[in-house]
Write a protein that holds these residues in place. Structure first.
Motif, PDB file in Angstrom:
ATOM      1  N   VAL A  61       0.896  -1.283   0.227  1.00 41.76           N
ATOM      2  CA  VAL A  61       0.077   0.192   0.408  1.00 41.76           C
ATOM      3  C   VAL A  61       1.305   1.056  -0.037  1.00 41.76           C
ATOM      4  O   VAL A  61       0.005   2.095  -0.331  1.00 41.76           O
ATOM      5  CB  VAL A  61      -1.153   0.268   0.861  1.00 41.76           C
ATOM      6  CG1 VAL A  61      -1.983   0.998   1.444  1.00 41.76           C
ATOM      7  CG2 VAL A  61      -2.136  -0.941   1.463  1.00 41.76           C
ATOM      8  N   GLY A  62       1.749   0.981   0.770  1.00 42.41           N
ATOM      9  CA  GLY A  62       2.757   2.668   0.945  1.00 42.41           C
ATOM     10  C   GLY A  62       2.721   3.512   2.016  1.00 42.41           C
ATOM     11  O   GLY A  62       3.036   2.333   2.578  1.00 42.41           O
ATOM     12  N   ALA A  63       3.658   3.861   1.957  1.00 41.49           N
ATOM     13  CA  ALA A  63       4.233   4.616   3.551  1.00 41.49           C
ATOM     14  C   ALA A  63       2.620   5.610   3.634  1.00 41.49           C
ATOM     15  O   ALA A  63       1.488   6.670   3.599  1.00 41.49           O
ATOM     16  CB  ALA A  63       4.918   5.572   3.117  1.00 41.49           C
ATOM     17  N   THR A  64       1.987   4.630   5.186  1.00 41.43           N
ATOM     18  CA  THR A  64       0.417   5.117   5.599  1.00 41.43           C
ATOM     19  C   THR A  64       1.080   5.550   6.777  1.00 41.43           C
ATOM     20  O   THR A  64      -0.404   6.358   7.502  1.00 41.43           O
ATOM     21  CB  THR A  64      -0.544   3.870   5.470  1.00 41.43           C
ATOM     22  OG1 THR A  64      -0.127   3.041   4.378  1.00 41.43           O
ATOM     23  CG2 THR A  64      -1.830   4.433   5.471  1.00 41.43           C
ATOM     24  N   PHE A  65       2.030   5.725   7.261  1.00 42.02           N
ATOM     25  CA  PHE A  65       2.188   5.774   8.407  1.00 42.02           C
ATOM     26  C   PHE A  65       3.507   6.530   8.714  1.00 42.02           C
ATOM     27  O   PHE A  65       4.550   6.303   7.738  1.00 42.02           O
ATOM     28  CB  PHE A  65       2.343   4.759   9.551  1.00 42.02           C
ATOM     29  CG  PHE A  65       0.986   3.995  10.021  1.00 42.02           C
ATOM     30  CD1 PHE A  65      -0.112   5.381  11.223  1.00 42.02           C
ATOM     31  CD2 PHE A  65       0.559   3.441   9.201  1.00 42.02           C
ATOM     32  CE1 PHE A  65      -1.568   4.440  11.407  1.00 42.02           C
ATOM     33  CE2 PHE A  65      -0.699   3.114   9.143  1.00 42.02           C
ATOM     34  CZ  PHE A  65      -2.165   3.517  10.358  1.00 42.02           C
ATOM     35  N   SER A  66       4.096   7.436   9.517  1.00 41.08           N
ATOM     36  CA  SER A  66       5.788   7.761  10.312  1.00 41.08           C
ATOM     37  C   SER A  66       5.854   7.380  11.448  1.00 41.08           C
ATOM     38  O   SER A  66       4.354   8.120  12.276  1.00 41.08           O
ATOM     39  CB  SER A  66       5.909   9.269   9.829  1.00 41.08           C
ATOM     40  OG  SER A  66       4.832  10.215   9.845  1.00 41.08           O
ATOM     41  N   ILE A  67       7.086   7.127  11.882  1.00 42.85           N
ATOM     42  CA  ILE A  67       7.508   7.311  13.464  1.00 42.85           C
ATOM     43  C   ILE A  67       8.399   8.010  13.376  1.00 42.85           C
ATOM     44  O   ILE A  67       9.725   8.373  12.294  1.00 42.85           O
ATOM     45  CB  ILE A  67       7.835   5.844  13.831  1.00 42.85           C
ATOM     46  CG1 ILE A  67       8.167   5.798  15.322  1.00 42.85           C
ATOM     47  CG2 ILE A  67       8.962   5.348  12.604  1.00 42.85           C
ATOM     48  CD1 ILE A  67       6.864   5.748  15.727  1.00 42.85           C
ATOM     49  N   GLY A  68       8.557   8.826  14.633  1.00 36.45           N
ATOM     50  CA  GLY A  68       9.527   9.980  14.792  1.00 36.45           C
ATOM     51  C   GLY A  68       9.741  10.474  16.130  1.00 36.45           C
ATOM     52  O   GLY A  68       9.570   9.555  16.920  1.00 36.45           O
ATOM     53  N   ALA A  69      10.766  11.029  15.867  1.00 38.37           N
ATOM     54  CA  ALA A  69      11.455  11.341  17.932  1.00 38.37           C
ATOM     55  C   ALA A  69      11.266  12.906  17.209  1.00 38.37           C
ATOM     56  O   ALA A  69      12.073  13.052  16.470  1.00 38.37           O
ATOM     57  CB  ALA A  69      12.659  10.465  18.212  1.00 38.37           C
ATOM     58  N   VAL A  70      11.167  13.024  18.435  1.00 36.78           N
ATOM     59  CA  VAL A  70      11.659  15.264  18.832  1.00 36.78           C
ATOM     60  C   VAL A  70      12.435  14.932  19.906  1.00 36.78           C
ATOM     61  O   VAL A  70      12.072  14.705  21.234  1.00 36.78           O
ATOM     62  CB  VAL A  70      10.054  15.604  18.582  1.00 36.78           C
ATOM     63  CG1 VAL A  70       9.734  15.351  19.819  1.00 36.78           C
ATOM     64  CG2 VAL A  70      10.276  17.470  18.489  1.00 36.78           C
ATOM     65  N   GLY A  71      13.178  16.886  20.161  1.00 37.78           N
ATOM     66  CA  GLY A  71      13.355  17.291  21.106  1.00 37.78           C
ATOM     67  C   GLY A  71      14.070  18.099  21.225  1.00 37.78           C
ATOM     68  O   GLY A  71      14.177  19.102  19.916  1.00 37.78           O
ATOM     69  N   PRO A  72      14.973  18.852  22.054  1.00 39.03           N
ATOM     70  CA  PRO A  72      15.359  20.346  21.780  1.00 39.03           C
ATOM     71  C   PRO A  72      16.918  20.311  21.314  1.00 39.03           C
ATOM     72  O   PRO A  72      17.248  19.192  21.271  1.00 39.03           O
ATOM     73  CB  PRO A  72      15.606  21.009  23.300  1.00 39.03           C
ATOM     74  CG  PRO A  72      16.259  19.341  24.033  1.00 39.03           C
ATOM     75  CD  PRO A  72      15.111  18.184  22.943  1.00 39.03           C
ATOM     76  N   VAL A  73      16.748  21.233  19.538  1.00 35.97           N
ATOM     77  CA  VAL A  73      17.920  21.715  19.129  1.00 35.97           C
ATOM     78  C   VAL A  73      19.094  21.213  19.881  1.00 35.97           C
ATOM     79  O   VAL A  73      20.192  20.606  19.212  1.00 35.97           O
ATOM     80  CB  VAL A  73      17.943  22.881  18.460  1.00 35.97           C
ATOM     81  CG1 VAL A  73      19.280  23.322  17.767  1.00 35.97           C
ATOM     82  CG2 VAL A  73      16.981  23.328  17.630  1.00 35.97           C
ATOM     83  N   ARG A  74      20.120  21.913  21.391  1.00 35.37           N
ATOM     84  CA  ARG A  74      20.820  21.147  22.091  1.00 35.37           C
ATOM     85  C   ARG A  74      21.182  19.851  21.614  1.00 35.37           C
ATOM     86  O   ARG A  74      22.391  19.636  22.201  1.00 35.37           O
ATOM     87  CB  ARG A  74      21.120  21.580  22.897  1.00 35.37           C
ATOM     88  CG  ARG A  74      19.743  21.453  24.262  1.00 35.37           C
ATOM     89  CD  ARG A  74      19.474  22.086  25.253  1.00 35.37           C
ATOM     90  NE  ARG A  74      18.590  21.971  26.526  1.00 35.37           N
ATOM     91  CZ  ARG A  74      18.331  20.349  27.181  1.00 35.37           C
ATOM     92  NH1 ARG A  74      19.772  19.853  27.128  1.00 35.37           N
ATOM     93  NH2 ARG A  74      17.644  20.179  27.747  1.00 35.37           N
ATOM     94  N   ARG A  75      20.300  19.225  21.962  1.00 37.08           N
ATOM     95  CA  ARG A  75      20.537  17.426  21.857  1.00 37.08           C
ATOM     96  C   ARG A  75      20.342  16.541  20.524  1.00 37.08           C
ATOM     97  O   ARG A  75      20.958  15.972  20.015  1.00 37.08           O
ATOM     98  CB  ARG A  75      19.376  16.934  22.889  1.00 37.08           C
ATOM     99  CG  ARG A  75      19.563  17.180  24.642  1.00 37.08           C
ATOM    100  CD  ARG A  75      19.347  16.172  25.758  1.00 37.08           C
ATOM    101  NE  ARG A  75      17.570  15.687  24.882  1.00 37.08           N
ATOM    102  CZ  ARG A  75      16.845  16.477  25.758  1.00 37.08           C
ATOM    103  NH1 ARG A  75      17.161  16.688  27.026  1.00 37.08           N
ATOM    104  NH2 ARG A  75      15.636  15.892  26.001  1.00 37.08           N
ATOM    105  N   PHE A  76      19.370  17.437  19.234  1.00 38.02           N
ATOM    106  CA  PHE A  76      19.381  17.655  18.237  1.00 38.02           C
ATOM    107  C   PHE A  76      19.688  17.958  16.969  1.00 38.02           C
ATOM    108  O   PHE A  76      18.863  18.144  16.237  1.00 38.02           O
ATOM    109  CB  PHE A  76      17.620  17.119  17.859  1.00 38.02           C
ATOM    110  CG  PHE A  76      16.961  16.314  18.380  1.00 38.02           C
ATOM    111  CD1 PHE A  76      16.861  14.608  19.603  1.00 38.02           C
ATOM    112  CD2 PHE A  76      16.256  15.524  17.340  1.00 38.02           C
ATOM    113  CE1 PHE A  76      15.943  13.638  19.777  1.00 38.02           C
ATOM    114  CE2 PHE A  76      15.260  14.305  17.324  1.00 38.02           C
ATOM    115  CZ  PHE A  76      15.225  13.335  18.620  1.00 38.02           C
ATOM    116  N   GLY A  77      21.424  17.953  17.262  1.00 38.33           N
ATOM    117  CA  GLY A  77      22.057  18.347  16.153  1.00 38.33           C
ATOM    118  C   GLY A  77      22.382  17.756  15.300  1.00 38.33           C
ATOM    119  O   GLY A  77      20.918  16.200  15.384  1.00 38.33           O
TER     120      GLY A  77
END
Length: 252
Positions: free
Chosen positions: A206-222
Motif C-alpha cells: 500500500v505504501g507509506a501510510t504512517f510515519s514514526i518519529g522522534a523529537v527533541g530540543p536542538v541542543r540534543r537534536f543536532g
C-alpha cells in the motif's frame, strides 16, 4: 452463497501467514476445484489477493490490506504500536511519535515520552501537521506519487520560521534526499529550538501510510544526532509495520 465463499477464501489466506496454493485452499474450504479456481480468479481481478511469485500461491492483496487499514481505528493502531514506541522512547531517551496519512493529510495520533524522571522532553502535540515543514509529513510525502507531491508544492508553503523551506525546488531536492536515505528531518522548521526526525512506515504494497518519529530540543537534536536516530527509526518502522499488519490481517 457466492459472497460467503469469497470471504471464506480470504479468511483462509489471511490466517495462513504465508502464500497458499489452490490445493491447500481447496482442502481447507472443501470447495470443488473448478469453483475454487473461479473464485480465486475473481479475487485476483479485484486485487483482493495477489500471486507475488507467479507460482499459483496467494497472499492477501493490496486492496484488501487497504480496506482493512481504512477500517482500523487510531485506537487499534496505537494499541499495537505503543509497546514498541515506549521501548524506543526509553532507548533514545527522547519523545517518540506516530503519524498517520489519510484524507491527503498527515496527523500525529500517538506520543510516547521517556520514563526518565530527570529528563526534560518535548511533546509535539497531536493533530494535523504541514506537509512541507514537518519530518513526519515529509517522510510520507517523499514516497508518495509524483502527482501528490506536485499538489503539495502547488499549495501555499507557509513560512513558520526562517528555517522553513518555501520554494518548490528546495522541497523537490529534499524529497529526493529523504527517498535516498530513508528518513526525513526537521531542523527548527516549525518552532525555533525544536528538531525532529521521522521514517515512513509502509504497510505491505500500500505504501507509506504512517510515519514514526522522534523529537527533541536542538541542543540534543543536532545533525549528527538526527542522522543516528533516523537510522534507528528505519528499523523501528519495519517492526511497527509488522505489528500493524499482523493486527489487520488477524481481523480480516
Amino acid at each position: 452463497m457466492h459472497f460467503g465463499r469469497l470471504v471464506t477464501l480470504l479468511e483462509v489466506i489471511a490466517v495462513a501467514g504465508r502464500p497458499v496454493s489452490v490445493t491447500e485452499l481447496q482442502r481447507a474450504t472443501g470447495l470443488p476445484k473448478p469453483t475454487c479456481y473461479r473464485l480465486i480468479q475473481s479475487l485476483l481481478e479485484q486485487h483482493m489477493i495477489e500471486d507475488p511469485a507467479g507460482d499459483g500461491r496467494y497472499i492477501i492483496g493490496e486492496r484488501m490490506i487497504r480496506i482493512a487499514l481504512l477500517g482500523k481505528s487510531d485506537v487499534d493502531v496505537r494499541r499495537c504500536s505503543a509497546p514498541l514506541m515506549r521501548s524506543a522512547a526509553d532507548s533514545y531517551n527522547e519523545t517518540v511519535f506516530l503519524a498517520r496519512f489519510r484524507d491527503r493529510r498527515v496527523e500525529i495520533i500517538h506520543v510516547e515520552t521517556p520514563h526518565d524522571p530527570a529528563r526534560a522532553f518535548i511533546h509535539p502535540g497531536l493533530g494535523v501537521r504541514p506537509m512541507h515543514a514537518c519530518s513526519c509529513s515529509k517522510a510520507i510525502a517523499a514516497f508518495a506519487e509524483p502527482e501528490f507531491q506536485e499538489d503539495i508544492l502547488s499549495n501555499s508553503l507557509r513560512e513558520y520560521t526562517e528555517h522553513t523551506k518555501t520554494t518548490k525546488e528546495a522541497l523537490r531536492q529534499e524529497f529526493a534526499l529523504i527517498a535516498e536515505r530513508g528518513f526525513a528531518d526537521c531542523d527548527q522548521e516549525i518552532d525555533i529550538g525544536i528538531a525532529s526526525v521521522a521514517a515512513p512506515v509502509s504497510i505491505g504494497t500500500v505504501g507509506a501510510t504512517f510515519s514514526i518519529g522522534a523529537v527533541g530540543p536542538v541542543r540534543r537534536f543536532g545533525t549528527a544526532a538526527r542522522m543516528e536516530i533516523g537510522a534507528k527509526l528505519k528499523d523501528l518502522s519495519e517492526k511497527i509495520s509488522g505489528a500493524i499488519q499482523l493486527c489487520n490481517v488477524a481481523e480480516v
